[in-house]
Design an enzyme around this catalytic site. Structure first.
Site, PDB file in Angstrom:
ATOM      1  N   CYS A  45      80.323  46.337  25.590  1.00 48.10           N
ATOM      2  CA  CYS A  45      79.970  46.740  24.235  1.00 48.10           C
ATOM      3  C   CYS A  45      79.494  45.534  23.450  1.00 48.10           C
ATOM      4  O   CYS A  45      79.543  44.394  23.934  1.00 48.10           O
ATOM      5  CB  CYS A  45      81.160  47.383  23.529  1.00 48.10           C
ATOM      6  SG  CYS A  45      82.579  46.270  23.322  1.00 48.10           S
ATOM      7  N   CYS A 102      81.918  42.645  23.119  1.00 48.76           N
ATOM      8  CA  CYS A 102      81.965  41.736  24.272  1.00 48.76           C
ATOM      9  C   CYS A 102      80.893  40.659  24.134  1.00 48.76           C
ATOM     10  O   CYS A 102      81.161  39.466  24.340  1.00 48.76           O
ATOM     11  CB  CYS A 102      81.743  42.513  25.569  1.00 48.76           C
ATOM     12  SG  CYS A 102      82.978  43.788  25.904  1.00 48.76           S
ATOM     13  N   ASP A 114      43.058  33.039   9.575  1.00 50.13           N
ATOM     14  CA  ASP A 114      42.135  31.918   9.684  1.00 50.13           C
ATOM     15  C   ASP A 114      40.730  32.502   9.764  1.00 50.13           C
ATOM     16  O   ASP A 114      40.553  33.624  10.240  1.00 50.13           O
ATOM     17  CB  ASP A 114      42.452  31.112  10.945  1.00 50.13           C
ATOM     18  CG  ASP A 114      41.437  30.017  11.194  1.00 50.13           C
ATOM     19  OD1 ASP A 114      41.238  29.182  10.299  1.00 50.13           O
ATOM     20  OD2 ASP A 114      40.836  30.018  12.281  1.00 50.13           O
TER      21      ASP A 114
END
Length: 850
Positions: A87, A90, A506
Site C-alpha cells: 500500500c 509501505c 521560442d
C-alpha cells in the site's frame, strides 16, 4: 561527512558553469540557504564544497538552490526493486528510511512499479546501506536491473504468481463454502447432521481451510509479520490479523467450546478461507491491471530486434544484436526491424517509425539518412552503418526516460503516501474501539457481533487504492504519451503541465522553420549588389548563426565564390566582422553599426518597413562605410497558428521570446495570434526573462528546440523540447516531442489534463470508499436496519476498490492523440477570456539573434 561541530560537509559536482561569474553566482545562492554555514565553488574542478547544519537544511535543499540558479548539481542514481509493499503507507515508510540516510539527496518509492529511485552523493554512502534501510522498513530490496532494453522472460510475473495461489485456494475454498452454506439450507442441514454431527462437519471445514490459510495465504503472513515486527503495519498486516482472527476464533470454538459464553462458540472457517481467496482474487486482478499500465514500456522493449545480419569476413552473417559494434554494416530486408541506430550506406526504402515518433506516415530513407533501432523497414533493402548500440540507442534512452517518469512521484502522491503511512495504525485502533464498543453496548450475546464487526473493519480499509491513485494514472499517461511521440522525462511534469497558465514559445526554429532565407539586398551608391553579397557571405561563412547561413546559401544560389575571411570576430546578439580581400566587412544590427560610429539613417525607414513584415533587417558596412541593407525571413511553420488557437481555446496565455528586434517580433506575433512579446532578448538573458515571468504569473511552460534553449527550458516550470528522435533534444526539457511538430504541445497538454482529472477521480473514489464503508463495517447501520457487513463481503469490497482505481486509470490509454484539439472542459477550472491587451515587454539590448 559530519564534523565535530555537528555540521555536515557536502561535496558535489555542478554542471553548466562556464566562467567566474557562474561559480560566484552558485556560491552566492548556496550561501543564502538557511542552515548553510559555508559554501565554496571551484570553477576549475566544477565542484561545490558546502558545510551545513543538518538540523536546519538537507542536501536536497542545497541541490534545489543550485537548480534554481540555472545549473545542474551532479548526483549518482540507483534504481532497484522492493518486494513486500502492499500500500501507499509501505512506500512512504521505505521512502522515509532512505531519505533519512546521510548522503541521500532524494529518494522516491513507487508502489505501482514496486521500485525505488535514489539520488545520492558519490562516495558518501554504499548500496548496502540503502538496502539495509529498506530491510529495516520491513521489505526486501531486489538487485537493480542492468539492461533496460531486455524483457525478463525467465521470472514469472506477479499476475502469474497470484494466479497460481488463487487457483490453489479456489480448489479448497469452493467445497469449504458449500459445506458451510449447505448446513443453513432447510432440509439439507438436517440430512448433513444425519451423516455427521456438527462438530464432524466443522472438522472437515478445518481440514479444507488449512491449505488456504497457510499455503495460499503464506505471503500475507510472511510480509504481515515482517511489518508488525518493524512496528509498521500495512495491508498485509490487516489481512493477516483479520483472517487469523477468524481462523483462531473458530479453532478455539471447535477445540474448547466450553470457555466461550453461551451461544458464542461459533466457527468462521468459511470466512477465513473466503477472506484469503477473495483478496488473492483482488491482488490477481490488480496485478493484471498493473501489467497493462506498464504495457507501453513492454511494447517499447519488444521493439528490440534479437538478431542482426552483419557483414563479416566478406559475407553476411546473422548474429545476436547485442554483439553488433559501432562501425559494422547491417543489412535490413523488407519487413524486418532495424536492429541498431545508424546511417544508410546503400539502398532506398520507407521506414515505419510510428512506435518511436508517433508519426503514422512512413519516412523515406536513402543514402546518409539516419535510422532508429526498433523501427520497421517496409519496401526496399537497406544497408546501415552502425552508429549507436546498447544503452546509447534512441530506443534505450526512450525506455529509460519513460521508466524514470513512471518512477518519479508527483507532489499530490507524496501527500497521499503520508496519509496512507498513518492509515493502517489508525484502522487497527478503530477495529479495537469497534470491538470494545460492541462488547460494552451490544445485545447479548455480544461477542460474535463484536468479532464480526472488528474483522470487517480490518478488511474493508484499503490504503492500496490511495497508494495506486497517482502512480497508476502516471504510468498509463506516460506510456500513452510514448506511443504518441510525447515523452515525459519526469513524472512531476504531468502534474505541472496540467496546471500551466502561460506557454512561452521560442521563435526561431520553434514557431518558425529555423531555415531563414534572404529576401532583400539593397545597396548604397558605389556598391555592387553581387560584390556586397559575396563579401557578406564570405564573412557569414565563418558564423554558425542561421541568419548567416541564409546569406551564404543566397550567394551560392547566385554562383558566387565564397572567399576566405580572417580576423573573424562575433559579437553575440549584435553582429560579426572579418577581413575579406583586404576589406573590413561588418554585418549586424543598427545598434551594432552605431557603436562603430557608422550612420544607418539612409536605410532606417526601409528597415522599419521590413521589420513590420516579419523580416529581420541587417546592415552591412565595408571599410567603415554603409554599403547595404539586407533582410532575412524565417518562414512561420504551418502548424504554428492552429497550435496557438488550440492553446487559446484551453484558456492559456501565449508569449513569445526572441532575440529579434521589436518590429519583427510583433509582426510574427500578430500573424499567428501571440498575446505577449518579449523581444530584443540577448541569448544569455532568456532564462532571466522566464524567471521574471514566473515571479508575476502562475505555472509556466517554455517551448524550445532543446539545444539552444537549455537554460530557459531548465528555468521554466515545464520545459518542452521540440525535436526529433535523433536530436540531442531527447536529453533536454521535462517533456520531449519526438516529432518537430508543434501540435504535440497541444497533445501533451491534453494528456496531462486528462491524467490529473483521472487522478482526482481516483482519490475521490479511494477516500470516499473508506469514509463511507468503514463506518458501515463498524455497524453504524445496525440500529436502524439490523444489518452487519460480513467479513467476506468486506474482503471482496477491498479488492474491488483497487481494481476500480486501476480500471479508471486505464481509460487514459484511449483517445487524446497528438494534435487533438484541447477543449476548455479538459481543465477542471473555469476559463475566462484571454487577455490580449497586455502591454508588450522588452529585454535589454538589441540583437539579430532569436
Amino acid at each position: 561527512m559530519n564534523s565535530d561541530s555537528g555540521l555536515q560537509r557536502v561535496d558535489f559536482g555542478v554542471d553548466g558553469m562556464t566562467c567566474g561569474s557562474c561559480s560566484a553566482r552558485v556560491e552566492k545562492v548556496l550561501g543564502r540557504v538557511d542552515g548553510v554555514e559555508r559554501a565554496s565553488v571551484n570553477l576549475t574542478t566544477q565542484r561545490a564544497d558546502v558545510e551545513l547544519d543538518p538540523r536546519q537544511t538537507g542536501v536536497s535543499d542545497v541541490f534545489s538552490a543550485v537548480e534554481k540558479a540555472g545549473y545542474t548539481p551532479v548526483a549518482e542514481r540507483i534504481e532497484f526493486g522492493i518486494e513486500g509493499m502492499s500500500c501507499g503507507g509501505c512506500a512512504a515508510r521505505a521512502e522515509k528510511n532512505l531519505n533519512a540516510l546521510t548522503g541521500v539527496v532524494s529518494a522516491s518509492v513507487n508502489i505501482a512499479t514496486e521500485r525505488a529511485r535514489v539520488d545520492y552523493l558519490a562516495g558518501t554512502i554504499a548500496r548496502d546501506a540503502l538496502f539495509s534501510a529498506v530491510e529495516k522498513a520491513g521489505f526486501s530490496p531486489i538487485e537493480p536491473d542492468t539492461d533496460n532494453t531486455q524483457t525478463s522472460a525467465e521470472s514469472p510475473s506477479d499476475a502469474a504468481i497470484y494466479k497460481q495461489s488463487l487457483l490453489f485456494a479456489v480448489v479448497f475454498t469452493v467445497p469449504l463454502f458449500v459445506v458451510a452454506m449447505a448446513s443453513m439450507v432447510p432440509g439439507v442441514g438436517t440430512a448433513m447432521h444425519d451423516v455427521l454431527p456438527e462438530r464432524g462437519w466443522q472438522l472437515i471445514e478445518l481440514l479444507l481451510v488449512l491449505p488456504v490459510q497457510f499455503w495460499a495465504g503464506r505471503n500475507f503472513y510472511r510480509f504481515g509479520w515482517r511489518e508488525c515486527r518493524h512496528l509498521a503495519p500495512g495491508m498485509n498486516s490487516l489481512v493477516m490479523i483479520g483472517s487469523s482472527a477468524a481462523f483462531l476464533y473458530s479453532l478455539a470454538a471447535l477445540a474448547i467450546p466450553g470457555v466461550f459464553p453461551a451461544e458464542t462458540a461459533q466457527t468462521y472457517f468459511d470466512a477465513a478461507g473466503m477472506i484469503i481467496t477473495l483478496i488473492l482474487l483482488g491482488r490477481y486482478l490488480e496485478a493484471l491491471a498493473k501489467g497493462r499500465t506498464s504495457e507501453a514500456v513492454n511494447q517499447l522493449m519488444a521493439l528490440h530486434a534479437p538478431t542482426a545480419r552483419v557483414a563479416r569476413d566478406g559475407q553476411w552473417q546473422t548474429i545476436d544484436a547485442d554483439e553488433v559494434v559501432v562501425g559494422d554494416v547491417v543489412q535490413v530486408r523488407p519487413g524486418e526491424r532495424i536492429p541498431v541506430d545508424g546511417a544508410v550506406t546503400a539502398g532506398n526504402s520507407y521506414v515505419d517509425e510510428s512506435m518511436i515518433s508517433g508519426e503514422p506516415v512512413p519516412v523515406e530513407k536513402s543514402a546518409d539518412a539516419e535510422t532508429i533501432g526498433g523501427t520497421v523497414n517496409q519496401s526496399g533493402q537497406l544497408e546501415v552503418r552502425v552508429m549507436r548500440t546498447g544503452n546509447d540507442t534512441v530506443l534505450a534512452k526512450i525506455v529509460r526516460m519513460v521508466e524514470s517518469a513512471q518512477s518519479e512521484k508527483p507532489a499530490i502522491q507524496a501527500i497521499a503516501d503520508r496519509i496512507a503511512g498513518v492509515f493502517v495504525p489508525v484502522i487497527l485502533v478503530v477495529a479495537a474501539v469497534t470491538f470494545a464498543a460492541w462488547m460494552a453496548f451490544g445485545a447479548s450475546p455480544a461477542l460474535p457481533t463484536a468479532f464480526v464487526t472488528a474483522v470487517a473493519v480490518l478488511l474493508i480499509a484499503c490504503p492500496c487504492a490511495m497508494g495506486l491513485a497517482t502512480p497508476a494514472a502516471i504510468m498509463v499517461a506516460t506510456g500513452r504519451g510514448a506511443r504518441m511521440g510525447v515523452l515525459f522525462r519526469r513524472g512531476t511534469a504531468v502534474e505541472q503541465l496540467a496546471s500551466v497558465a502561460t506557454v512561452v514559445f521560442d521563435k526561431t526554429g520553434t514557431l518558425t522553420e529555423g531555415t531563414p532565407r534572404l529576401t532583400e539586398l539593397e545597396t548604397t551608391g558605389g556598391f555592387d549588389r553581387r560584390a556586397v553579397l559575396r563579401l557578406v557571405a564570405s564573412v557569414e561563412a565563418k558564423s554558425e548563426h542561421p541568419l548567416g547561413a541564409a546569406l551564404v546559401a543566397a550567394a551560392r544560389d547566385d554562383a558566387l565564390e565564397i572567399a576566405g575571411a580572417h580576423a573573424f570576430t562575433t559579437y553575440p546578439g549584435q553582429g560579426v566582422e572579418a577581413v575579406v580581400d583586404d576589406r573590413r566587412v561588418q554585418v549586424g544590427s543598427s545598434a551594432y553599426l552605431a557603436s562603430l560610429g557608422i550612420e544607418t539613417g539612409a536605410f532606417a525607414a526601409r528597415a522599419e518597413e521590413l521589420a513590420h513584415q516579419a523580416r529581420t533587417p541587417l546592415f552591412v558596412a565595408v571599410d567603415g562605410q554603409l554599403a547595404a541593407l539586407v533582410a532575412v525571413s524565417d518562414p512561420i511553420r504551418d502548424d504554428a497558428r492552429r497550435t496557438i488557437e488550440a492553446l487559446h481555446a484551453a484558456g492559456l496565455e501565449i508569449a513569445m521570446l526572441t532575440g529579434d528586434n521589436r518590429a519583427t517580433a510583433e509582426a510574427v506575433a500578430a500573424e499567428i495570434g501571440i498575446d505577449r512579446v518579449m523581444a530584443d532578448v540577448m541569448p544569455d538573458a532568456k532564462a532571466d526573462q522566464i524567471k521574471r515571468l514566473q515571479d508575476s504569473a502562475n505555472a509556466l511552460a517554455f517551448v524550445g528546440d532543446g539545444v539552444n534553449d537549455a537554460p530557459a527550458l531548465t528555468r521554466a516550470d515545464v520545459g518542452i523540447a521540440v525535436g526529433s528522435g535523433t536530436d540531442i533534444a531527447i536529453e533536454a526539457g521535462d517533456v520531449v516531442l519526438m516529432r518537430a511538430d508543434l501540435t504535440g504541445v497541444v497533445g501533451a497538454l491534453q494528456l496531462a489534463r486528462r491524467a490529473m482529472r483521472v487522478i482526482r477521480q481516483n482519490f475521490g473514489w479511494a477516500y470516499g470508499y473508506n469514509v463511507l464503508l468503514i463506518p458501515v463495517a463498524a455497524g453504524v447501520l445496525y440500529p436502524a436496519t439490523g444489518w452487519l457487513l460480513s467479513p467476506v463481503l468486506a474482503a471482496g469490497a477491498m479488492g474491488a476498490s483497487d481494481v476500480m482505481v486501476l480500471a479508471n486509470s486505464l481509460r487514459l490509454r484511449r483517445g487524446g492523440g497528438v494534435g487533438a484539439e484541447v477543449a476548455a472542459r479538459d481543465d477542471g477550472r473555469a476559463n475566462g477570456p484571454t487577455d490580449r491587451d497586455r502591454p508588450h515587454e522588452s529585454g535589454q539590448g538589441t540583437s539579430k539573434t532569436a
